[in-house]
Every structure is written in C-alpha cells, then in structure tokens.
Enzyme design. Structure first.
Site, mmCIF file in Angstrom:
data_model
loop_
_atom_site.group_PDB
_atom_site.id
_atom_site.type_symbol
_atom_site.label_atom_id
_atom_site.label_comp_id
_atom_site.label_asym_id
_atom_site.label_seq_id
_atom_site.Cartn_x
_atom_site.Cartn_y
_atom_site.Cartn_z
ATOM 1 N N GLY A 144 88.322 34.570 57.282
ATOM 2 C CA GLY A 144 89.762 34.987 59.281
ATOM 3 C C GLY A 144 89.406 33.927 60.120
ATOM 4 N NE ARG B 100 93.174 38.703 65.579
ATOM 5 C CZ ARG B 100 93.379 39.546 64.682
ATOM 6 N NH1 ARG B 100 94.684 40.229 64.509
ATOM 7 N NH2 ARG B 100 92.298 41.243 64.617
ATOM 8 C CG ASN C 206 84.654 34.291 62.009
ATOM 9 O OD1 ASN C 206 84.926 34.689 63.247
ATOM 10 N ND2 ASN C 206 86.338 34.248 61.577
ATOM 11 C CB SER D 232 77.565 42.638 66.069
ATOM 12 O OG SER D 232 78.695 42.870 67.804
ATOM 13 C CE1 TYR E 185 82.362 44.748 63.707
ATOM 14 C CE2 TYR E 185 80.402 45.504 65.979
ATOM 15 C CZ TYR E 185 81.542 44.203 65.451
ATOM 16 O OH TYR E 185 80.964 42.909 65.275
ATOM 17 C CB ALA F 198 76.559 51.172 59.695
ATOM 18 C CE LYS G 54 80.232 42.572 62.699
ATOM 19 N NZ LYS G 54 80.546 40.969 62.291
HETATM 20 N N1 NAD Z 1 85.063 38.770 69.809
HETATM 21 C C1 NAD Z 1 83.919 39.722 69.998
HETATM 22 O O1 NAD Z 1 83.780 39.877 71.010
HETATM 23 C C2 NAD Z 1 83.081 39.536 68.754
HETATM 24 C C3 NAD Z 1 81.588 40.037 69.415
HETATM 25 C C4 NAD Z 1 80.690 40.099 68.281
HETATM 26 C C5 NAD Z 1 80.988 40.683 66.732
HETATM 27 N N2 NAD Z 1 81.642 39.761 66.378
HETATM 28 C C6 NAD Z 1 82.831 39.187 64.563
HETATM 29 O O2 NAD Z 1 82.996 37.775 65.298
HETATM 30 C C7 NAD Z 1 83.665 37.681 63.671
HETATM 31 C C8 NAD Z 1 85.368 37.702 64.315
HETATM 32 O O3 NAD Z 1 85.688 38.566 65.425
HETATM 33 P P1 NAD Z 1 87.054 38.435 65.562
HETATM 34 O O4 NAD Z 1 87.303 38.645 67.506
HETATM 35 O O5 NAD Z 1 87.564 36.574 66.187
HETATM 36 O O6 NAD Z 1 87.817 39.096 65.463
HETATM 37 P P2 NAD Z 1 89.137 39.040 65.589
HETATM 38 O O7 NAD Z 1 90.231 40.416 64.499
HETATM 39 O O8 NAD Z 1 90.462 37.881 66.218
HETATM 40 O O9 NAD Z 1 90.083 37.795 63.930
HETATM 41 C C9 NAD Z 1 89.439 38.162 62.554
HETATM 42 C C10 NAD Z 1 89.772 37.141 61.563
HETATM 43 O O10 NAD Z 1 88.980 37.905 60.596
HETATM 44 C C11 NAD Z 1 90.757 38.241 59.596
HETATM 45 N N3 NAD Z 1 89.938 39.244 58.724
HETATM 46 C C12 NAD Z 1 90.194 40.590 58.664
HETATM 47 N N4 NAD Z 1 89.592 40.854 57.279
HETATM 48 C C13 NAD Z 1 89.730 39.969 56.609
HETATM 49 C C14 NAD Z 1 89.922 40.255 55.445
HETATM 50 N N5 NAD Z 1 89.498 41.677 54.457
HETATM 51 N N6 NAD Z 1 90.149 38.915 54.399
HETATM 52 C C15 NAD Z 1 90.250 38.034 54.972
HETATM 53 N N7 NAD Z 1 90.366 37.850 56.473
HETATM 54 C C16 NAD Z 1 89.752 38.771 57.541
HETATM 55 C C17 NAD Z 1 91.443 38.827 60.578
HETATM 56 O O11 NAD Z 1 92.866 38.715 59.626
HETATM 57 C C18 NAD Z 1 91.158 38.040 61.483
HETATM 58 O O12 NAD Z 1 92.312 36.510 61.435
HETATM 59 C C19 NAD Z 1 83.905 39.210 63.617
HETATM 60 O O13 NAD Z 1 82.900 39.419 62.380
HETATM 61 C C20 NAD Z 1 83.266 40.028 64.481
HETATM 62 O O14 NAD Z 1 82.428 41.567 64.283
HETATM 63 C C21 NAD Z 1 82.915 38.967 67.434
#
Ligand code: NAD
Length: 262
Positions: free
Chosen positions: A14, A17, A91, A143, A156, A158, A160
C-alpha cells in the site's frame, strides 16, 4: 543516534499513497531499496515517476495482498532484483464500516481479507527469505481501533486486533531466526482512508479533545517509527504494539490540561 539503513531492501504494501507512501519515501531517503506493492495501478505509476525523479533505488509493483500468488511474486521479484528482503512493512489497509446490524458481509470480508489476511499472506511469503538471512523486520499497521474501537468499526477493529495477536505469535515463531515482528497503532493521521477532509469543525474538535498532544498525527510520525523499528537500534524490540496516537485517552480528559485557567 545514527540510524543506518543504507543498502537494505524493504517491501512496503500500500505504498502508493497516504502513510505508506511517506514510509516508502522516508526509507528511500535513508538509502533503502523500496519495493512498493500497491493495488491501484495509477498509484504504482505515480510512485514510479517520483522514484525516477528522485533517482531512488527500488521497484513499484501492482499487487493485491489478498492474493497468495501476488504476495509470492512480490517477494520473488524483490529477491531477484535486490538479492534479499530486510524489512516488510505491512501497511496496506482498508477501513469500511457500519453498525453490525447493517454491516454487509462484503464489507466485513474486505476488512478482514485486506487488513488481516493480507498481513498473513505477505508475512508468510517473506519468511523463508528472512530465515535464510537469519535476520529481518516485519512491521505491521495495527490501529488505535485495536485499543479502543469506535461505534460502526466492528470489521475494521476486529481485523486490527487480529494484527496485534498475529504479531505476537509470529514474533515468537521467528525469534530464533533473528527476525523481529512488531506492529504500531496510529490514532488519526489525516488521509483519504479516514475522510478527514469531509469532517466538520465540530467533529474534528471532539477528536482533538481525546488527544494528549492535541494535534493530528502526520505520516512522517509513522515513517520515523518505522525507520527506527527497521534499524539495528531496535533489535531488542519484538512482539509488541506501539501506540503512536499522540496519547489518545492517555488520561480521561486530556483537553482539560489545555484550558486557559490552568
Ligand atoms: N490514517 C489513519 O489515521 C490511520 C489510523 C490507524 C491505522 N491506519 C492504518 O495505516 C495504514 C495506511 O492507512 P492510510 O490512512 O495511509 O490509508 P490510505 O487509504 O490512504 O492508503 C492505503 C493504501 O493501501 C492500498 N491498498 C488497499 N488495499 C490493498 C490491497 N489489497 N493490496 C495492496 N494495496 C492495497 C491502497 O490502494 C492505498 O494506496 C492502514 O493499514 C490503516 O488501517 C491509519
């Protein structure tokens, strides 16, 4: 402290972005060959253009972490091009939800398949290579929802909390091979995933009131932690989840410390 990651090889799922892109940039800036494994082809192309412009080493691959063959292919390609895999950053994630009564099976499956099964499949794919090296770092996105879940986040949360448990088991299994396994729990980092831009000021204030440091997380905060966990200096940390939420609910009413009459 000098965190020296030069010459290492990382896979970041991932990485197209959001937080994953920033983790990838930061690792690349430290001299790591970063293999971005990303679902969306336009994001793969966009990252490839940035890497070319910066003259960073690495590769950008389209990959669906829900598919065993894709995960195996990414690891094989990383080894073919760069000879080893030192760091896996699990990620990639999705965040869909609704209250349980209305939660569709499709949304449930998407959360579990991406956030939990994807971590399992990518980790499984990388284990033989890391075992052969007798070293490695597996670092996964949990998370804050795994610590205190919110209404409507059953799928979500569950997924994490599953990552947390998976992390501990895998750390135990890989300890004898010099491989550490950890996860981290971000609070709110404004990205497309959490629709931060669509939230009202009132909604934002309610969330800010929960934070000891009273600021949103930044992707660079997470990238800094991942760099540290990837380094030699973190070699005695394994099987744990690191809360990187700005002290969310560290006390019952963190906002009261910011009142003007204090
Ligand atoms: N942003 C937050 O506040 C936050 C908080 C807690 C946890 N997280 C965790 O951090 C991580 C990144 O979050 P983010 O906010 O940058 O999300 P985001 O949606 O901006 O980026 C997620 C990326 O993962 C890619 N992706 C999704 N499914 C995929 C798959 N099956 N195979 C390959 N790539 C895939 C998407 O295309 C995207 O580029 C996630 O695991 C999220 O649960 C984020």
């Amino acid at each position: 402290m000098d965190i020296d990651l030069k010459g290492k090889v990382a896979i970041v799922t991932g990485g197209g972005r959001g937080i994953g892109r920033e983790i990838s940039r930061r690792l690349a800036g430290e001299g790591v060959s970063v293999v971005i494994a990303e679902l969306q082809q336009p994001l793969v192309d966009d990252a490839a253009a940035e890497w070319r412009g910066q003259n960073w080493g690495g590769a950008q691959l389209q990959c669906d972490i829900r598919q065993t063959a894709d995960c195996q292919r990414v690891v094989a390609e990383a080894v073919r091009q760069f000879g080893r895999v030192d760091i896996l950053v699990n990620n990639a994630g999705v965040a869909g939800g609704a209250q349980v009564e209305k939660l569709s099976e499709a949304v449930w499956d998407d959360n579990i398949d991406t956030n939990l099964k994807g971590v399992f499949l990518m980790s499984q794919a990388v284990i033989p290579q890391m075992k052969a090296q007798q070293s490695g770092r597996i670092i996964s996105a949990s998370s804050f929802a795994a610590i205190v879940p919110s209404i409507g986040s059953a799928a979500y949360s569950a997924s994490k909390i599953g990552v947390d448990s998976f992390t501990r088991v895998l750390a135990g299994e890989l300890g004898p091979y010099g491989i550490t396994v950890n996860c981290y729990a971000p609070g709110m980092v404004p990205t497309q995933m959490n629709h931060y831009a669509e939230r009202t000021d009132d909604q934002k204030k309610v969330l800010l009131d929960t934070l000891t440091l009273r600021r949103w997380g930044e992707a660079t905060d997470i990238a800094n932690l991942v760099c540290f966990l990837s380094s030699e200096q973190a070699s005695y940390i394994t099987g744990t989840r690191i809360d990187i939420s700005g002290g969310k609910f560290a006390t019952q009413q963190p906002w009261s410390a910011y009142r003007s009459e204090r």
